[in-house]
Design a protein around this motif. Structure first.
Motif, short mmCIF file in Angstrom:
data_model
loop_
_atom_site.label_atom_id
_atom_site.label_comp_id
_atom_site.label_asym_id
_atom_site.label_seq_id
_atom_site.Cartn_x
_atom_site.Cartn_y
_atom_site.Cartn_z
N LEU A 95 0.84 -1.19 0.00
CA LEU A 95 0.00 0.00 0.00
C LEU A 95 0.88 1.24 0.00
N PHE A 151 -1.23 -3.53 2.76
CA PHE A 151 -2.65 -3.26 2.64
C PHE A 151 -3.42 -3.65 3.90
N ILE A 174 -4.49 -0.86 6.21
CA ILE A 174 -5.28 0.27 5.70
C ILE A 174 -6.29 0.79 6.70
N HIS A 204 -8.40 -6.35 -2.95
CA HIS A 204 -7.52 -6.48 -1.79
C HIS A 204 -8.29 -6.75 -0.50
N ASP A 235 -0.59 -3.90 -6.67
CA ASP A 235 -0.65 -3.27 -5.36
C ASP A 235 -1.62 -2.09 -5.37
N CYS A 236 -1.69 -1.39 -4.25
CA CYS A 236 -2.79 -0.46 -4.03
C CYS A 236 -2.30 0.89 -3.54
#
Length: 343
Positions: free
Chosen positions: A28, A43, A46, A185, A338-339
């Motif tokens: 993340l 992640f 988060i 995710h 990914d994020c």
């Protein structure tokens, strides 16, 4: 701005070809629009960036197995890609077809398990309209015969794993031909942790179409037109979002699809409207965001409309610098990648 204002160098090795073993194991990058700082995390962490009272809006569309392999009544092979169900009582769809010779109107197509299609008309180029017939429930038969349509940058055939992992855990409303990938995710555990923190999770539906993969073919961005995608904003989601805005609480969109729906279905007073329709909103730098205060999204293709949306929200220079860092840090890109969280 011009098309090449959104270009960047991306090594092909960073394009994720498979999902990670665990959904929440992705990396993340958190962007702070106020401080212009970026932070790296996992992640699974988060939840730490959410506050009690935040509203998280997710897209509950479900990817259909839209690729059908079959034969024409003349015996030739054909691939049919379901794009969008047309209004009406029957299962007539706008489709893309791939075969040696284009099917003519009235031609019958066979796909197995009793599923057949009849080409009813040409449709707007490049589509054909196909009416599907089968014994029993169409969705059930399609689920057995069709294949999950992976994006073109995933250079392999779909597997049984993709039937699970190319869906979000909250996917409900069947109709998309591509996943709202930022949602891939999330796990049930992360969603529950958000609720425990006091986050109000609401849903809307936008059936993601092929337009998400189509390249921008004009250097002048004002000339680009987005494809229409069907959406639904439930009454409870509109009420929750509007109350949050009224009370000064944050509305965070999960993905570019949720963002486009939220920013499209808004009235002149800045209030989100319940209902359904077709969204063709193209968000690029200069856009005035009236609903979202945060965005969760994956890392996108160079020169794509998705990257332009992210740049519109966080600033082009800031976003491209973050992308350059993501490349240097060997982040994974695109659907199974990914994020990024932008606040």
């Amino acid at each position: 701005m011009r098309l090449n204002d959104f270009d960047f160098e991306l090594p092909e090795a960073l394009i994720a070809q498979h999902p990670l073993q665990e959904r929440q194991s992705s990396r993340l990058m958190v962007l702070n629009r106020e401080t212009q700082q970026a932070q790296l995390a996992r992640f699974a962490e988060i939840v730490d960036w959410f506050r009690a009272g935040d509203v998280l809006v997710v897209n509950d569309t479900r990817v259909i197995p839209a690729r059908l392999l079959g034969r024409k009544e003349t015996g030739g092979r054909i691939e049919v890609f379901l794009v969008r169900r047309l209004p009406g009582d029957d299962e007539t769809w706008a489709c893309l077809t791939r075969c040696s010779k284009s099917p003519r109107t009235g031609m019958r197509l066979c796909f197995g398990e009793g599923l057949e299609g009849v080409v009813t008309e040409g449709g707007a180029s490049p589509y054909r309209h196909v009416r599907f017939e089968c014994p029993g429930d169409f969705a059930a038969v399609l689920g057995r015969v069709g294949r999950i349509p992976l994006p073109p940058y995933i250079r392999r055939e779909a597997t049984e794993e993709d039937h699970i992992r190319y869906q979000t855990v909250f996917a409900r409303a069947a109709g998309a031909v591509a996943a709202p990938t930022a949602g891939l995710h999330f796990t049930g555990g992360i969603l529950q942790a958000l609720r425990t923190r006091g986050v109000d999770i609401r849903t809307l539906t936008l059936h993601v179409g092929l337009g998400t993969f189509l390249p921008v073919r004009t250097d002048n961005l004002a000339e680009h037109r987005m494809h229409e995608e069907n959406y639904i904003v439930p009454a409870d989601t509109a009420a929750a979002v509007n109350l949050a805005k009224q009370e000064g609480r944050r509305v965070i969109a999960l993905g570019t699809t949720s963002t486009r729906t939220l920013e499209y279905a808004v009235d002149d007073r800045g209030r989100l409207c319940e209902g359904q329709g077709s969204c063709d909103l193209f968000i690029r730098p200069g856009f005035d965001f009236r609903i979202i205060d945060g965005l969760i999204t994956n890392f996108h293709l160079p020169c794509s409309t998705l990257l332009m949306l992210v740049a519109a929200f966080a600033g082009r220079d800031f976003v491209l610098e973050a992308y350059r860092r993501a490349v240097a840090e060997r982040f994974r890109f695109f659907s199974y990648g990914d994020c990024m969280l932008i606040l």
